[in-house]
Write a protein that holds these residues in place. Sequence first.
Motif, mmCIF file in Angstrom:
data_model
loop_
_atom_site.group_PDB
_atom_site.id
_atom_site.type_symbol
_atom_site.label_atom_id
_atom_site.label_comp_id
_atom_site.label_asym_id
_atom_site.label_seq_id
_atom_site.Cartn_x
_atom_site.Cartn_y
_atom_site.Cartn_z
ATOM 1 N N ASP A 189 78.387 31.055 -44.597
ATOM 2 C CA ASP A 189 78.412 30.359 -45.887
ATOM 3 C C ASP A 189 79.831 29.938 -46.264
ATOM 4 O O ASP A 189 80.304 30.193 -47.372
ATOM 5 N N GLU A 190 80.502 29.345 -45.289
ATOM 6 C CA GLU A 190 81.833 28.761 -45.451
ATOM 7 C C GLU A 190 82.927 29.787 -45.711
ATOM 8 O O GLU A 190 84.021 29.426 -46.155
ATOM 9 N N ARG A 191 82.658 31.049 -45.399
ATOM 10 C CA ARG A 191 83.694 32.082 -45.537
ATOM 11 C C ARG A 191 83.865 32.796 -44.206
ATOM 12 O O ARG A 191 82.937 33.409 -43.680
ATOM 13 N N SER A 192 85.079 32.717 -43.646
ATOM 14 C CA SER A 192 85.400 33.338 -42.365
ATOM 15 C C SER A 192 85.249 34.856 -42.432
ATOM 16 O O SER A 192 85.764 35.503 -43.353
ATOM 17 N N VAL A 193 84.564 35.416 -41.440
ATOM 18 C CA VAL A 193 84.425 36.875 -41.365
ATOM 19 C C VAL A 193 85.790 37.508 -41.123
ATOM 20 O O VAL A 193 86.151 38.505 -41.752
ATOM 21 N N TYR A 194 86.568 36.909 -40.237
ATOM 22 C CA TYR A 194 87.896 37.445 -39.942
ATOM 23 C C TYR A 194 88.788 37.454 -41.182
ATOM 24 O O TYR A 194 89.435 38.459 -41.500
#
Length: 299
Positions: free
Chosen positions: A107-112
Motif C-alpha cells: 500500500d505504497e509504504r516500503s517494508v524496509y
Amino acid sequence: GAYTLALINSLGDMIVARDPLGLKPMCYAFDGSMFAAASENVALLNLGFGRETIHDLPPGHAITIVNGELELDENGDIVPRRFAETPRKAHCFFEWIYFANVASTLDERSVYLSRTSLGAELAKLETENPEFEIDENTIVVPVPDTSKAAADSMAFELGVPSREGLIRNRYSGRTFIATGRDRIRMAEAKYTPLREVMKDKRVILVEDSIVRSTTMRVLLHRIYEEGLAKEIHVRVACPPIIAPCFYGIDFSTIGELFAPGYIENGRLSDASQIAMAKELGCDSLRYLPIESIARAVQK
C-alpha cells in the motif's frame, strides 16, 4: 472478515479480490499481454514485471478475467471494480513488522523503510530515557532475519556497532506457528550465538515482536550460556501483543500470550516492563508504543 483471493477455474477464468478493510495486502500487474497477482509486489518484480506495471488492489475491489477478457480503460490499464463499500481501512501492522518480505512495498509504504523507522523510534526511546550507559562494549544484535533493518537503524542512530551475533538455522520454521513441545524444540535449534561477537559485551538485542515468549526465553539463555554476554537488554520493535487475532495469525487465546498478564488498566508501565524482563531473564526490556508504529508504517 479479512481475505485476499486469487482464484482460477478449469476454464481459465480468474478473480482477484481484497476485503473492504484492506487488512491483508494484494497487488496485481499487467504489462499489456500478461496478468499476475500476488500478496506482495516483490513476487511480481521477481517474475519480471516492471515496477510501473504493478499496483495495489484497493480494499473492497476485485478484478475479473472471463473468457480471456480483462476490463481496460482507454489507456489500456486495468479497471478494478468495487464490490463493497470501504467505510475505513484496517491494515495489519504485523505485515510491515514481521510477515512481509523486507523488499516489498505494501500500500505504497516500503517494508524496509518502515522497519528502519521502527529502529529509529527505538533509538529515540533509548536516548530520551536511558536505562544503561552506552560505551565501547555496547553492541546491537538483531534477531534474524526480520529484525535486522530495525536493529541496523537503531545502532546507526545511537552510534554503536550492529553485529550479527546470532546465526539463524535456515532449515528451522517460524516457531510462533508451531505448537507445544515442537515450538520449544524448534526454538532451541533456531539460532547459534557467536561467542566471538558477544563475549563480555553489553548486548542490545532487537526483536520484531514477542508473542508467546518461547523463542525469547530460549534465546536469552543461549546468549548468556553460549555467547557469554555480560548484559542483554531486549528492545521490541512493536507494542505488546495483548489480544488474540482471528485473521490468519495462529494465536487464538489470551492465555497463550506473554504480555497480557503485565498490562495494568490498559497500559504498559515501566514497572511492568521491569517485571517482564525479570520473568524472561534479561537485564531490561522495552517495547515500542502504538504511536511509534503509526509513525513508522504511516497508515
